[in-house]
Design a protein around this motif. Structure first.
Motif, PDB file in Angstrom:
ATOM      1  N   GLU A 180       0.843  -1.192   0.000  1.00 12.16           N
ATOM      2  CA  GLU A 180       0.000   0.000   0.000  1.00 12.16           C
ATOM      3  C   GLU A 180       0.880   1.244   0.000  1.00 12.16           C
ATOM      4  O   GLU A 180       1.680   1.419  -0.898  1.00 12.16           O
ATOM      5  N   ASN A 181       0.764   2.116   1.008  1.00 18.68           N
ATOM      6  CA  ASN A 181       1.547   3.356   1.054  1.00 18.68           C
ATOM      7  C   ASN A 181       2.771   3.252   1.950  1.00 18.68           C
ATOM      8  O   ASN A 181       3.258   4.259   2.457  1.00 18.68           O
ATOM      9  N   THR A 182       3.271   2.049   2.158  1.00 21.23           N
ATOM     10  CA  THR A 182       4.409   1.852   3.041  1.00 21.23           C
ATOM     11  C   THR A 182       5.468   1.017   2.330  1.00 21.23           C
ATOM     12  O   THR A 182       5.155   0.008   1.706  1.00 21.23           O
ATOM     13  N   CYS A 183       6.709   1.465   2.425  1.00 19.42           N
ATOM     14  CA  CYS A 183       7.805   0.641   1.911  1.00 19.42           C
ATOM     15  C   CYS A 183       8.799   0.414   3.051  1.00 19.42           C
ATOM     16  O   CYS A 183       8.941   1.247   3.948  1.00 19.42           O
ATOM     17  N   GLN A 184       9.449  -0.738   3.004  1.00 18.98           N
ATOM     18  CA  GLN A 184      10.459  -1.056   4.006  1.00 18.98           C
ATOM     19  C   GLN A 184      11.433  -2.078   3.455  1.00 18.98           C
ATOM     20  O   GLN A 184      11.156  -2.763   2.473  1.00 18.98           O
ATOM     21  N   TRP A 185      12.600  -2.129   4.088  1.00 18.20           N
ATOM     22  CA  TRP A 185      13.633  -3.080   3.684  1.00 18.20           C
ATOM     23  C   TRP A 185      13.271  -4.462   4.220  1.00 18.20           C
ATOM     24  O   TRP A 185      13.026  -4.613   5.410  1.00 18.20           O
ATOM     25  N   VAL A 211       3.275   8.723   2.047  1.00 13.11           N
ATOM     26  CA  VAL A 211       3.863   7.389   2.211  1.00 13.11           C
ATOM     27  C   VAL A 211       4.704   7.311   3.486  1.00 13.11           C
ATOM     28  O   VAL A 211       5.208   8.316   3.982  1.00 13.11           O
ATOM     29  N   CYS A 212       4.824   6.082   4.000  1.00 15.65           N
ATOM     30  CA  CYS A 212       5.778   5.772   5.072  1.00 15.65           C
ATOM     31  C   CYS A 212       6.978   5.134   4.396  1.00 15.65           C
ATOM     32  O   CYS A 212       6.814   4.282   3.517  1.00 15.65           O
ATOM     33  N   PHE A 213       8.183   5.521   4.799  1.00 11.94           N
ATOM     34  CA  PHE A 213       9.365   5.012   4.116  1.00 11.94           C
ATOM     35  C   PHE A 213      10.566   5.031   5.058  1.00 11.94           C
ATOM     36  O   PHE A 213      10.592   5.781   6.034  1.00 11.94           O
ATOM     37  N   PRO A 214      11.594   4.219   4.764  1.00 14.09           N
ATOM     38  CA  PRO A 214      12.827   4.278   5.542  1.00 14.09           C
ATOM     39  C   PRO A 214      13.739   5.359   4.962  1.00 14.09           C
ATOM     40  O   PRO A 214      13.943   5.426   3.750  1.00 14.09           O
ATOM     41  N   GLY A 215      14.250   6.199   5.815  1.00 14.93           N
ATOM     42  CA  GLY A 215      15.179   7.237   5.389  1.00 14.93           C
ATOM     43  C   GLY A 215      16.389   7.244   6.297  1.00 14.93           C
ATOM     44  O   GLY A 215      16.334   6.743   7.416  1.00 14.93           O
ATOM     45  N   GLU A 219      12.818   5.256  -5.107  1.00 13.90           N
ATOM     46  CA  GLU A 219      11.376   5.086  -5.284  1.00 13.90           C
ATOM     47  C   GLU A 219      10.560   6.080  -4.463  1.00 13.90           C
ATOM     48  O   GLU A 219       9.371   6.268  -4.707  1.00 13.90           O
ATOM     49  N   VAL A 220      11.182   6.715  -3.472  1.00 16.67           N
ATOM     50  CA  VAL A 220      10.485   7.685  -2.615  1.00 16.67           C
ATOM     51  C   VAL A 220      10.796   9.086  -3.125  1.00 16.67           C
ATOM     52  O   VAL A 220      11.938   9.520  -3.101  1.00 16.67           O
ATOM     53  N   ALA A 221       9.775   9.774  -3.607  1.00 17.37           N
ATOM     54  CA  ALA A 221       9.958  11.131  -4.132  1.00 17.37           C
ATOM     55  C   ALA A 221       9.119  12.103  -3.305  1.00 17.37           C
ATOM     56  O   ALA A 221       7.910  11.931  -3.178  1.00 17.37           O
ATOM     57  N   LEU A 222       9.773  13.104  -2.740  1.00 15.77           N
ATOM     58  CA  LEU A 222       9.093  14.137  -1.957  1.00 15.77           C
ATOM     59  C   LEU A 222       9.010  15.413  -2.784  1.00 15.77           C
ATOM     60  O   LEU A 222       9.811  15.628  -3.689  1.00 15.77           O
ATOM     61  N   SER A 223       8.063  16.261  -2.460  1.00 14.34           N
ATOM     62  CA  SER A 223       7.865  17.521  -3.178  1.00 14.34           C
ATOM     63  C   SER A 223       8.080  18.691  -2.235  1.00 14.34           C
ATOM     64  O   SER A 223       7.883  18.579  -1.024  1.00 14.34           O
ATOM     65  N   MET A 224       8.447  19.827  -2.818  1.00 14.28           N
ATOM     66  CA  MET A 224       8.595  21.037  -2.028  1.00 14.28           C
ATOM     67  C   MET A 224       7.256  21.351  -1.372  1.00 14.28           C
ATOM     68  O   MET A 224       6.205  21.212  -1.983  1.00 14.28           O
ATOM     69  N   GLY A 225       7.308  21.739  -0.119  1.00 15.14           N
ATOM     70  CA  GLY A 225       6.098  22.006   0.645  1.00 15.14           C
ATOM     71  C   GLY A 225       5.695  20.840   1.521  1.00 15.14           C
ATOM     72  O   GLY A 225       4.923  21.008   2.460  1.00 15.14           O
ATOM     73  N   ASP A 226       6.206  19.643   1.224  1.00 16.70           N
ATOM     74  CA  ASP A 226       5.902  18.475   2.057  1.00 16.70           C
ATOM     75  C   ASP A 226       6.524  18.636   3.435  1.00 16.70           C
ATOM     76  O   ASP A 226       7.544  19.310   3.609  1.00 16.70           O
TER      77      ASP A 226
END
Length: 195
Positions: free
Chosen positions: A19-24, A123-127, A156-163
């Motif tokens: 869904e909206n979550t990625c993880q290793w 999305v939830c993601f590892p950073g 695969e994780v793309a953020l936008s300005m303002g986020d």
């Protein structure tokens, strides 16, 4: 290369989406020879260096979009070299990922056509966080500290300005995007702290 030297169990990780979550997630375990290096790995072009660990493994399908887990630590693969016809050298950056959540600004309008600002969960993601710098500025009547960090995300994780990115309980605003790398994205993020 002597196979008896490969005594370490290393997990090969791949980024998995649900869904909206990625993880290793581990996809296999391999035997490897691990060696910590004195030089730092310039994992980011604008952040500080991190520890380097090199792994010698049997030749296999592995890419820069994957990672390794060894002794409970996360290692991003930053280089792949052929040692001989049977073995690969995986050069890694030891950086521990943290759970991040993206919040996207949205504007809706009420019945009188007045704008209503809100945040929508992304999305939830590892950073991975790296130090960039700390800046100070004088304001009246107090001093405000700008904590600026570098957030490294999988491509695969793309953020936008303002986020807004929430890490733990802290919200960070996105200052700048660096997305030209083929394997990862780098974002400058900041929050204000009043002493």
């Amino acid at each position: 290369m002597n196979c008896g030297e490969m005594r370490e169990r290393v997990q090969v990780l791949s980024l998995q989406w649900e869904e909206n979550t990625c993880q290793w997630q581990p996809i296999r375990t391999v035997w490897a020879r691990a060696e910590r290096k004195e030089k730092t790995n310039l994992f980011s072009k604008i952040g500080l260096g991190v520890p380097t660990v090199e792994f010698i493994v049997r030749r296999q399908a592995v890419t820069l979009h994957q990672a390794l887990r060894w002794q409970g630590r996360h290692h991003f693969i930053t280089g792949i070299q052929f040692v001989d016809r049977l073995h690969l050298r995986l050069i890694t950056a030891q950086v521990e990922p943290v759970a991040c959540r993206q919040w996207i600004p949205r504007t809706t309008y009420n019945a009188r056509n007045n704008p209503i600002e809100s945040l929508e969960q992304g999305v939830c993601f590892p950073g991975c966080l790296l130090e960039k710098y700390v800046a100070y500025r004088e304001t009246t009547p107090s001093t405000v500290e700008d904590v600026t960090l570098l957030l490294i995300t999988p491509k695969e994780v793309a953020l936008s300005m303002g986020d807004t990115v929430v890490i733990g309980r802290q919200g960070y605003r996105l200052l700048a995007r660096h997305e030209l790398d083929e394997v990862k994205n780098e974002y400058e993020i900041a929050r204000e702290v009043e002493p």
